[in-house]
Enzyme design. Structure first.
Site, PDB file in Angstrom:
ATOM      1  N   ASN A 226      56.160  -4.708 -18.980  1.00 56.08           N
ATOM      2  CA  ASN A 226      55.652  -3.655 -19.873  1.00 56.08           C
ATOM      3  C   ASN A 226      56.642  -2.502 -19.815  1.00 56.08           C
ATOM      4  O   ASN A 226      57.426  -2.403 -18.871  1.00 56.08           O
ATOM      5  CB  ASN A 226      54.268  -3.172 -19.391  1.00 56.08           C
ATOM      6  CG  ASN A 226      54.306  -2.717 -17.928  1.00 56.08           C
ATOM      7  OD1 ASN A 226      54.267  -3.541 -17.013  1.00 56.08           O
ATOM      8  ND2 ASN A 226      54.412  -1.426 -17.714  1.00 56.08           N
TER       9      ASN A 226
ATOM     10  N   HIS B 150      46.518  -4.546 -15.621  1.00 62.31           N
ATOM     11  CA  HIS B 150      47.017  -5.668 -14.826  1.00 62.31           C
ATOM     12  C   HIS B 150      47.060  -6.935 -15.680  1.00 62.31           C
ATOM     13  O   HIS B 150      47.984  -7.739 -15.573  1.00 62.31           O
ATOM     14  CB  HIS B 150      46.122  -5.856 -13.598  1.00 62.31           C
ATOM     15  CG  HIS B 150      46.584  -6.946 -12.669  1.00 62.31           C
ATOM     16  ND1 HIS B 150      47.847  -6.961 -12.104  1.00 62.31           N
ATOM     17  CD2 HIS B 150      45.965  -8.064 -12.221  1.00 62.31           C
ATOM     18  CE1 HIS B 150      47.967  -8.035 -11.345  1.00 62.31           C
ATOM     19  NE2 HIS B 150      46.849  -8.725 -11.402  1.00 62.31           N
TER      20      HIS B 150
ATOM     21  N   ALA C 222      57.285  -8.629 -10.841  1.00 61.48           N
ATOM     22  CA  ALA C 222      56.961  -8.069 -12.153  1.00 61.48           C
ATOM     23  C   ALA C 222      57.167  -6.563 -12.037  1.00 61.48           C
ATOM     24  O   ALA C 222      56.901  -5.981 -10.991  1.00 61.48           O
ATOM     25  CB  ALA C 222      55.512  -8.367 -12.500  1.00 61.48           C
TER      26      ALA C 222
ATOM     27  N   HIS D  27      46.706 -14.440  -6.623  1.00 56.59           N
ATOM     28  CA  HIS D  27      47.831 -14.596  -5.694  1.00 56.59           C
ATOM     29  C   HIS D  27      47.473 -15.673  -4.665  1.00 56.59           C
ATOM     30  O   HIS D  27      46.954 -15.384  -3.593  1.00 56.59           O
ATOM     31  CB  HIS D  27      48.167 -13.272  -4.989  1.00 56.59           C
ATOM     32  CG  HIS D  27      48.876 -12.286  -5.865  1.00 56.59           C
ATOM     33  ND1 HIS D  27      50.129 -11.776  -5.586  1.00 56.59           N
ATOM     34  CD2 HIS D  27      48.523 -11.732  -7.044  1.00 56.59           C
ATOM     35  CE1 HIS D  27      50.485 -10.949  -6.550  1.00 56.59           C
ATOM     36  NE2 HIS D  27      49.524 -10.899  -7.432  1.00 56.59           N
TER      37      HIS D  27
ATOM     38  N   HIS E 169      51.111  -7.173  -0.414  1.00 53.62           N
ATOM     39  CA  HIS E 169      51.597  -5.865  -0.864  1.00 53.62           C
ATOM     40  C   HIS E 169      51.100  -4.779   0.075  1.00 53.62           C
ATOM     41  O   HIS E 169      50.003  -4.870   0.624  1.00 53.62           O
ATOM     42  CB  HIS E 169      51.082  -5.581  -2.282  1.00 53.62           C
ATOM     43  CG  HIS E 169      51.516  -6.580  -3.300  1.00 53.62           C
ATOM     44  ND1 HIS E 169      50.837  -7.763  -3.499  1.00 53.62           N
ATOM     45  CD2 HIS E 169      52.568  -6.582  -4.156  1.00 53.62           C
ATOM     46  CE1 HIS E 169      51.457  -8.439  -4.458  1.00 53.62           C
ATOM     47  NE2 HIS E 169      52.510  -7.750  -4.864  1.00 53.62           N
TER      48      HIS E 169
ATOM     49  N   TYR F  32      49.960  -1.963  -0.745  1.00 54.71           N
ATOM     50  CA  TYR F  32      48.736  -1.325  -1.252  1.00 54.71           C
ATOM     51  C   TYR F  32      47.463  -2.073  -0.862  1.00 54.71           C
ATOM     52  O   TYR F  32      46.364  -1.562  -1.029  1.00 54.71           O
ATOM     53  CB  TYR F  32      48.796  -1.119  -2.777  1.00 54.71           C
ATOM     54  CG  TYR F  32      48.912  -2.397  -3.592  1.00 54.71           C
ATOM     55  CD1 TYR F  32      47.849  -3.284  -3.736  1.00 54.71           C
ATOM     56  CD2 TYR F  32      50.097  -2.718  -4.236  1.00 54.71           C
ATOM     57  CE1 TYR F  32      47.951  -4.432  -4.492  1.00 54.71           C
ATOM     58  CE2 TYR F  32      50.228  -3.860  -4.995  1.00 54.71           C
ATOM     59  CZ  TYR F  32      49.146  -4.711  -5.115  1.00 54.71           C
ATOM     60  OH  TYR F  32      49.267  -5.860  -5.851  1.00 54.71           O
ATOM     61  N   GLU F  33      47.607  -3.297  -0.349  1.00 55.17           N
ATOM     62  CA  GLU F  33      46.413  -4.030   0.090  1.00 55.17           C
ATOM     63  C   GLU F  33      45.908  -3.498   1.429  1.00 55.17           C
ATOM     64  O   GLU F  33      44.819  -3.861   1.865  1.00 55.17           O
ATOM     65  CB  GLU F  33      46.728  -5.520   0.194  1.00 55.17           C
ATOM     66  CG  GLU F  33      47.004  -6.146  -1.159  1.00 55.17           C
ATOM     67  CD  GLU F  33      47.426  -7.594  -1.049  1.00 55.17           C
ATOM     68  OE1 GLU F  33      46.559  -8.439  -0.767  1.00 55.17           O
ATOM     69  OE2 GLU F  33      48.629  -7.883  -1.218  1.00 55.17           O
TER      70      GLU F  33
ATOM     71  N   SER G  71      54.540 -12.245  -9.787  1.00 53.81           N
ATOM     72  CA  SER G  71      53.611 -12.531 -10.889  1.00 53.81           C
ATOM     73  C   SER G  71      54.346 -13.272 -11.993  1.00 53.81           C
ATOM     74  O   SER G  71      55.452 -12.905 -12.354  1.00 53.81           O
ATOM     75  CB  SER G  71      53.079 -11.229 -11.497  1.00 53.81           C
ATOM     76  OG  SER G  71      52.503 -10.434 -10.518  1.00 53.81           O
TER      77      SER G  71
ATOM     78  N   MET H 267      55.781  -2.552  -7.288  1.00 53.14           N
ATOM     79  CA  MET H 267      55.035  -2.260  -6.058  1.00 53.14           C
ATOM     80  C   MET H 267      55.384  -3.232  -4.925  1.00 53.14           C
ATOM     81  O   MET H 267      54.590  -3.439  -4.004  1.00 53.14           O
ATOM     82  CB  MET H 267      53.531  -2.317  -6.355  1.00 53.14           C
ATOM     83  CG  MET H 267      53.092  -1.423  -7.508  1.00 53.14           C
ATOM     84  SD  MET H 267      51.355  -1.637  -7.902  1.00 53.14           S
ATOM     85  CE  MET H 267      51.253  -0.782  -9.484  1.00 53.14           C
ATOM     86  N   SER H 268      56.558  -3.830  -5.009  1.00 53.17           N
ATOM     87  CA  SER H 268      56.950  -4.798  -3.966  1.00 53.17           C
ATOM     88  C   SER H 268      58.467  -4.786  -3.837  1.00 53.17           C
ATOM     89  O   SER H 268      59.147  -3.918  -4.391  1.00 53.17           O
ATOM     90  CB  SER H 268      56.474  -6.205  -4.349  1.00 53.17           C
ATOM     91  OG  SER H 268      57.160  -6.630  -5.507  1.00 53.17           O
TER      92      SER H 268
HETATM   93  N1  HPA Z   1      54.459  -0.018 -12.708  1.00 50.33           N
HETATM   94  C1  HPA Z   1      54.446  -0.515 -11.450  1.00 50.33           C
HETATM   95  N2  HPA Z   1      54.380  -1.810 -11.195  1.00 50.33           N
HETATM   96  C2  HPA Z   1      54.351  -2.657 -12.236  1.00 50.33           C
HETATM   97  C3  HPA Z   1      54.362  -2.216 -13.562  1.00 50.33           C
HETATM   98  C4  HPA Z   1      54.418  -0.814 -13.807  1.00 50.33           C
HETATM   99  O1  HPA Z   1      54.429  -0.335 -14.957  1.00 50.33           O
HETATM  100  N3  HPA Z   1      54.317  -3.325 -14.345  1.00 50.33           N
HETATM  101  C5  HPA Z   1      54.297  -4.393 -13.509  1.00 50.33           C
HETATM  102  N4  HPA Z   1      54.307  -3.998 -12.232  1.00 50.33           N
END
Ligand code: HPA
Length: 278
Positions: free
Chosen positions: A238, A250, A116, A64, A86, A88-89, A33, A214-215
């Protein structure tokens, strides 16, 4: 999916791409991202939309855009993944890492992972870039489960130095050269798609984790199995759950990634240029 099915699918994807281009990349870059438009800085030789590759997993995440871009960063031949899939998809973990394995079969020796993440380390700030020095992947399924694919690597691959020391040195020098502040630390992959709870973030911090996403870690495991030289940079978009008063979204992650994008791109370019000399 059995291991022999995974390998057959991989070889089919390889021949599908070889019907379109004979480009041989040295570096494979996965754009997370915020880095999506990095592809615009590449001198493009060929593009292959994922949808044109038979059996290839196609991402369902909005924003994406999925394709391989073959071309040059300065004079270095690269293949770039614009968009990844990912876990989770809903894909099998074997499908999630198929693109990584494919890029190795196409010739890439070096894997440059980007993503990210949420900052877990209390000294991090939103927008920081973090050099990944190690990972915690054991909260996600191991992509090597099942009969070992001998053509790819050994049954019990060593994971002591997943992230190559020499590549890390080059990235740190590139950050100095371009006056980019670079954190470093351990990245943990959870499955998502829900963000973590504050208690999960405290757990991760106790475990020695600096950023969470998550990757990436499962991709690194598959690449290490194949003997690729791996490096990674995470954009800390973040502070993770419970570290600020704000709920996570997101959109917020994407906005922070967009803001960090110029430095992120500059660092990737300077690093890849120097990988070309290795
Ligand atoms: N947690 C998990 N995945 C993320 C986050 C988060 O806070 N920020 C960006 N991807």
């Amino acid at each position: 999916m059995t291991s022999s099915n995974i390998y057959d699918k991989l070889k089919k994807c390889e021949s599908c791409i070889r019907q379109i281009t004979d480009f041989v990349p040295k570096v494979a870059i996965v754009l997370g991202s915020g880095l999506g438009d990095y592809a615009d800085t590449i001198r493009v030789s060929a593009q292959v939309p994922y949808g044109d590759i038979e059996g290839f997993p196609v991402s369902t995440v909005p924003g994406h855009d999925g394709r391989f871009i073959f071309g040059y960063v300065e004079e270095v031949p690269v293949v770039c993944m614009k968009g990844r899939v990912h876990y989770y998809e809903g894909y099998d973990i074997g499908d999630v890492v198929l693109p990584i394995r494919l890029m190795k079969l196409l010739g890439a020796e070096i894997l440059f992972l980007t993503n990210a993440s949420g900052g877990v380390n209390t000294s991090f700030h939103a927008g920081d870039l973090m050099l990944i020095t190690d990972h915690i992947s054991c909260f996600a399924p191991n992509p090597l489960i099942g009969a070992n694919i001998e053509e790819l690597g050994t049954r019990f691959p060593d994971m002591t130095h997943v992230y190559d020391g020499e590549l890390q040195t080059v990235i740190k020098a590139a950050a100095r050269e371009r006056h980019i502040f670079l954190q470093q630390g351990v990245y943990a992959q959870l499955t998502g798609p829900s963000f973590e709870t504050p208690a999960e973030i405290r757990m991760l911090r106790t475990l020695g984790c600096d950023a969470v996403g998550m990757s990436t870690a499962v991709e690194a495991v598959a690449a290490a199995h194949m003997g690729m030289k791996i490096c990674g940079i995470s954009c800390v978009c973040n502070l993770a759950a419970g570290m600020t008063a704000n709920p996570l979204s997101h959109r917020e992650v994407q906005e922070a990634a967009d803001k960090a994008a110029p430095a992120f791109k500059s660092l990737v370019t300077e690093s890849v240029k120097n990988f070309g000399k290795m």
